[in-house]
Scaffold this active site. Sequence first.
Site, PDB file in Angstrom:
ATOM      1  N   ASP A   1       0.816  -1.202   0.000  1.00 45.27           N
ATOM      2  CA  ASP A   1       0.000   0.000   0.000  1.00 45.27           C
ATOM      3  C   ASP A   1       0.857   1.262   0.000  1.00 45.27           C
ATOM      4  O   ASP A   1       1.411   1.650   1.033  1.00 45.27           O
ATOM      5  CB  ASP A   1      -0.919  -0.004   1.224  1.00 45.27           C
ATOM      6  CG  ASP A   1      -1.964   1.100   1.186  1.00 45.27           C
ATOM      7  OD1 ASP A   1      -1.977   1.868   0.204  1.00 45.27           O
ATOM      8  OD2 ASP A   1      -2.777   1.185   2.130  1.00 45.27           O
TER       9      ASP A   1
ATOM     10  N   ASP B   1      -1.910   5.372  -5.577  1.00 47.13           N
ATOM     11  CA  ASP B   1      -2.195   4.516  -4.428  1.00 47.13           C
ATOM     12  C   ASP B   1      -2.344   3.053  -4.855  1.00 47.13           C
ATOM     13  O   ASP B   1      -3.344   2.685  -5.465  1.00 47.13           O
ATOM     14  CB  ASP B   1      -3.471   5.005  -3.745  1.00 47.13           C
ATOM     15  CG  ASP B   1      -3.798   4.238  -2.475  1.00 47.13           C
ATOM     16  OD1 ASP B   1      -2.978   3.421  -2.038  1.00 47.13           O
ATOM     17  OD2 ASP B   1      -4.892   4.455  -1.930  1.00 47.13           O
TER      18      ASP B   1
END
Length: 500
Positions: free
Chosen positions: A147, A356
């Site tokens: 992430d 992201d």
Amino acid sequence: MRCTLLVFWLRGKMSPHADHSPHSHAHLQQIQRPRHKLSLKLPCNTNTFKSQLQQKKTYIPFEFSSPIRNFSRTMPILLALLLLQLLTTLCFSAPKPETLILPLKTQTLPQGSLPKSTNKLSFHHNVTLTISLSVGSPPQQVTVVLDTGSELSWLRCKKAPNFNSVFNPLASKSYSPVPCSSSVCRTRTRDFPIPVSCDPKKLCHSILSYADASSIEGNLARETFNLGSSAQPGTIFGCMDSGSSSNADEDSKTTGLMGMNRGSLSFVTQMGFPKFSYCISGRDSSGVLLFGEAKFDWLKPLNYTPLVHISTPLPYFDRVAYTVQLDGIRVGGKVLLLPKSVFVPDHSGAGQTMVDSGTQFTFLLGPVYTALKKEFTQQTKPVLNLLNDPNFVFQGAMDLCFQVPTNRPSLPALPTVTLMFRGAEMSVSGERLLYRVPGMVRDGNQVYCFTYGNSDLLGIQAFVIGHYHQQNVWMEFDLENSRVGVAEVRCELASQKLGL
């Protein structure tokens, strides 16, 4: 590993080969004396001098100046023993190999197939991108979500219903909780969205929440993370024992999360690498994560766009995210007629564009999404049939959906959607523009939804570029030069060339 001890008797000046950078661990202040200099050179790779290792790759110079005048007979022996102890500490403390690999598949990395100081991991993705590695002493196998939108890495440390994967800190000799009084708890958590607190045991307690309404909480701790054959002791992470999830089925497949943003406690920051890259296959569920320099003959030159920095704390601006400047969007050959101001963060920080890997699809703020939705619908009207159901919104933010006959072998030709940045572009075409909703059939047709969603419907005050639109793109995050690089590549072939 071979380390060499060299002792020289010189006069006054320091060696020109020494690294006198104030940021170097090897920088020791010279004491001006007219004679007698002792030098120690260590041609070995150590975590202690990680930043120098990444730059020089071959050996680390270490200079030690000492005012030595009248030696007794025993002084040289004592000094030699001291130097040998220092040499042993430096040369045998968890050296960083030239290549670190943690493959998901059963293939191994051929020697010499990667540049020096490069660490390569393979990952699996479906809804999330995941990495497998081992943590603790003795090692426990864990699977974590990759992430780039998060800072703190964390593991589930308590067994709960539907969560089979769990890390047991009680079984690890190297586990150490972080107390509230620690500087880590008091200062290095400053970029956490929710401030840390002190639990009844005086341990540093953290609560993390995410845009999908999930949350997790627990204590900060230090532990050894093992990447391939390299151990990273003292890595700070969250040992989480409670929380809520919006997707329990997916979360049950992982043990935790690997935070990779620019925060001081992110995994990549703690590792000390100046850059990392990943590549996600568009054909299967594989990919590669690479720490260090990516210089390969088969990789096209990367186009770079600079990161956007706003030093002033703003309520809606994430200062440690990989924020880039989106300048416009092109559908087919037509650029959307939107003012530049809609892509720029406002006085509150709302409107930043984040890359992201922890988000699957791409989400755009309302006015931009509406313009893209209108143009895409117009250009695809001859080949796609709209799903006429105003109440259906896929994943809460994707309300442009189509009906495609179940017997149709492939999707029709669709206009390419290109995100335009300063210095770079990211184009999405073909099947990556539409996502088939699993198990949903309307009037004998499959339902496909446009893979761009409306940030406003999620309550997100930002543009978010998800990993679904990063498929078959080499994504480089260059922390050292504060930029993101992109180049189109077939990632399944890249994985093969890298030995995965």
